[in-house]
Design a protein around this motif. Structure first.
Motif, PDB file in Angstrom:
ATOM      1  N   SER A 170       0.867  -1.107  -0.042  1.00  0.00           N
ATOM      2  CA  SER A 170       0.095   0.085   0.135  1.00  0.00           C
ATOM      3  C   SER A 170       0.869   1.165   0.104  1.00  0.00           C
ATOM      4  CB  SER A 170      -0.936   0.122   1.188  1.00  0.00           C
ATOM      5  OG  SER A 170      -1.848  -0.948   1.242  1.00  0.00           O
ATOM      6  N   ARG A 171       0.395   2.315  -0.723  1.00  0.00           N
ATOM      7  CA  ARG A 171       1.219   3.524  -0.397  1.00  0.00           C
ATOM      8  C   ARG A 171       0.872   4.106   1.086  1.00  0.00           C
ATOM      9  NH1 ARG A 171      -2.889   7.683  -0.191  1.00  0.00           N
ATOM     10  NH2 ARG A 171      -4.558   7.435  -1.321  1.00  0.00           N
ATOM     11  N   ALA A 172       1.559   5.210   1.394  1.00  0.00           N
ATOM     12  CA  ALA A 172       1.518   5.652   3.037  1.00  0.00           C
ATOM     13  C   ALA A 172       0.018   5.913   3.109  1.00  0.00           C
ATOM     14  CB  ALA A 172       2.160   6.679   3.221  1.00  0.00           C
ATOM     15  N   TYR A 173      -0.684   5.426   4.239  1.00  0.00           N
ATOM     16  CA  TYR A 173      -1.823   5.848   4.811  1.00  0.00           C
ATOM     17  C   TYR A 173      -1.876   6.299   6.078  1.00  0.00           C
ATOM     18  CZ  TYR A 173      -4.296   3.848   0.733  1.00  0.00           C
ATOM     19  OH  TYR A 173      -4.769   3.715  -0.633  1.00  0.00           O
ATOM     20  N   GLU A 174      -2.654   7.184   6.499  1.00  0.00           N
ATOM     21  CA  GLU A 174      -2.339   7.968   7.776  1.00  0.00           C
ATOM     22  C   GLU A 174      -2.766   6.643   8.868  1.00  0.00           C
ATOM     23  OE1 GLU A 174      -2.768  11.407   5.269  1.00  0.00           O
ATOM     24  OE2 GLU A 174      -3.738   9.587   5.342  1.00  0.00           O
ATOM     25  N   ARG A 175      -3.739   5.986   8.710  1.00  0.00           N
ATOM     26  CA  ARG A 175      -4.084   4.925   9.750  1.00  0.00           C
ATOM     27  C   ARG A 175      -2.919   3.817   9.764  1.00  0.00           C
ATOM     28  NH1 ARG A 175      -7.181   4.031   5.161  1.00  0.00           N
ATOM     29  NH2 ARG A 175      -7.471   2.008   4.521  1.00  0.00           N
TER      30      ARG A 175
END
Length: 541
Positions: A170-175
């Motif tokens: 995944s690309r960077a996600y806040e969660r």
């Protein structure tokens, strides 16, 4: 079956499946014939009001930071075990247990906590003994979106969003947990250095049962932006970008079907568990649901709810800027993917109200009276900004690819449903999914009760659609995974261990000629989607 009560008093060997979700802790007991015969739950807001949560969480003043009290989760386990004991549940018959946790959330064990876990007194509940064991009492969870700065730093450190996706799925996600850990390290360095172990919610819950730190499993570990999903080891570049000494705080990840140990003597003495009861690695709630729905290679599950979610079984994933690729929880050589579409049932209801006089039977009649392919008319319907792809608004195209302002009611209805399912197929194939001759589509959620909608789903994908009861799928999937771990885990096919489980029921098969119609339409739909994206300045590179 009454909740919190057993169907019958006969002795049954069983496995327990746990689910530590956002709003509650739930448990099911599944017997050796794979029937659910006991279930119970503790609801955080209702049963533990002293923690002051709403929906199981605390939303902070900035509206971005969202946490849950770790001791609430511990106390909920005490409560549910006491309820089971009071109902006469026979813990001595439990062969193994496993569980699921809400994905991405993290728990920070204080230096010395492992000693407390190993020396629990059966005379006292867990929460009284673990009060001083956490360096952070309010754990960041999946609803938190306060780590945008950390996301950008992580992507930059590995060469961009696509490079991070290729590494971690995944690309960077806040969660995602790596970014949350980076924020803790930057904003609370003392608490970070006082942390001897960082768990996911899943491995934290498993640790409570083991009386020692449980490793993180590959599948839930894939939701952290830290695990190299091909090599199944922590990515050194990602660890270094997030926080120092992180690898030793995380421990080594393990296959999701691993037996991580035997249950702690605390549970044997306090509740009467058998000493041989095994703990199988806990995983995330989405991977556990894949197990609960018993997906097999080439299968796809479509949850048709407020938002629509696709679960895919993949052999050769192609990580992208959209969606998430995780290690597969029931076959560590394969992968699973998740794709979320925000415009789900509310969009279907709006078109039903506008074009079918608020009537589902009129809506169904429109699907039956229009032909497959809708005479070349294609529609895109997004009331709110879509995630996959990033488009908002309504866009209708006639057979000549000319944008038009309106369709007749029945054409509008078919354009909506065909469009929703074509988008799902196109984006699934973008992540490496391929329909196979043995593919099954498992449909769940509100719209799965409408056979005419399911017929369009079968036609667009060219595969049979089955419906399955997914109440408690993460819980039931966890009990199934416990049986799989007992049966030998990586050495035994999950489907082999699941032979006695109830079969899903067939709801729709592809109409004759469907594949020719949609093989021609799908490239057009994908092209038009790109046209809309480029007009809105959001075209995919």
């Amino acid at each position: 079956m009454r909740s919190g009560a057993m169907e019958e008093s006969a002795v049954r060997r069983c496995c327990l499946g746990w689910d530590f979700s956002t709003q509650q802790v739930k448990v099911v007991a599944v017997d050796s014939e794979l029937n659910v015969y006991y279930e119970d739950s503790v609801h955080f807001d209702r049963d533990l009001p002293e923690f002051g949560t709403q929906g199981g969480v605390h939303v902070h003043k900035d509206r971005l930071t969202v946490t849950s009290p770790v001791l609430m989760w511990v106390q909920a386990l005490d409560l549910i075990l006491e309820k089971m004991k009071a109902s006469g549940f026979d813990f001595s018959q439990v062969l193994a247990l496993s569980g699921a946790g809400q994905q991405h959330g993290s728990v920070y064990w204080k230096a010395g906590a492992s000693q407390a876990l190993m020396s629990l007194s059966p005379a006292l509940p867990l929460h009284q003994q673990l009060q001083a064991c956490f360096s952070i009492n309010d754990c960041p969870i999946w609803m938190d979106s306060s780590t945008t700065a950390q996301c950008r730093l992580l992507e930059a450190a590995v060469g961009g969003a696509q490079a991070l996706s290729c590494l971690t799925g995944s690309r960077a996600y806040e969660r995602f947990t790596g970014n949350q850990i980076a924020k803790v390290f930057q904003q609370n360095p003392e608490a970070y250095s006082d942390t001897e172990r960082i768990s996911l919610v899943s491995s934290f819950a498993a640790s409570l049962f083991l009386g020692s730190y449980s490793p993180i499993d590959y599948s839930d570990g894939s939701g952290m932006n830290l695990l190299h999903i091909q090599e199944k080891v922590w990515s050194q570049a990602c660890l270094a970008a997030c926080a120092p000494h992180l690898e030793e705080k995380l421990g080594s990840p393990v296959p999701s079907c691993s037996v991580v140990g035997a249950i702690s003597s605390y549970y044997i003495q306090r509740y009467g568990f058998a000493p041989g009861c095994k703990v199988v690695a806990f995983t995330g709630d989405n991977p556990a649901s894949l197990a609960g729905m018993r997906l097999e290679e080439g299968d796809i599950a479509v949850s048709l709810g407020t938002s629509d979610t696709l679960f895919l079984w993949l052999q050769e994933p192609i990580p992208a800027l959209e969606g998430h690729i995780f290690c597969n929880p029931v076959d560590s050589q394969h992968y699973m993917a998740l794709l979320c579409f925000k415009n789900g049932s509310l969009m279907r209801e709006k078109i039903r109200d506008d074009s079918a006089s608020c009537s589902w039977s009129e809506f169904s009649k429109a699907l039956r009276s229009t032909e497959m392919g809708n005479s070349g008319n294609l529609g895109f319907y997004f009331d709110v900004m879509e995630i996959t792809p990033e488009i908002i608004g309504y866009h209708r195209f006639n057979a000549e690819n000319v944008e038009v302002s309106a369709f007749p009611g029945d054409v509008e209805i078919r354009a909506l449903i065909e469009g929703q399912f074509m988008a799902k197929r196109i984006h699934a194939e973008g992540l490496g999914y391929r329909v196979m001759p043995k593919t099954k589509i498992l449909a769940t959620g509100g719209a799965s009760h409408n056979r005419d909608i399911l017929q369009v789903l079968a036609d667009v994908f060219g595969a049979p659609v089955y419906v399955i009861d997914t109440a408690n799928s993460a819980c039931v999937g966890s009990a199934y995974r416990a049986f799989h771990g007992l049966a030998g885990g990586t050495d035994v096919a999950f489907s082999e261990a699941m032979k006695l489980a109830p079969d899903p029921s067939l709801a729709a098969t592809p109409s004759p000629g469907a594949s020719q119609v949609y093989e021609a339409l799908l490239p057009r739909y994908a092209e038009l989607e790109q046209r809309i994206l480029s007009q809105s300045g959001r075209a995919l590179e």
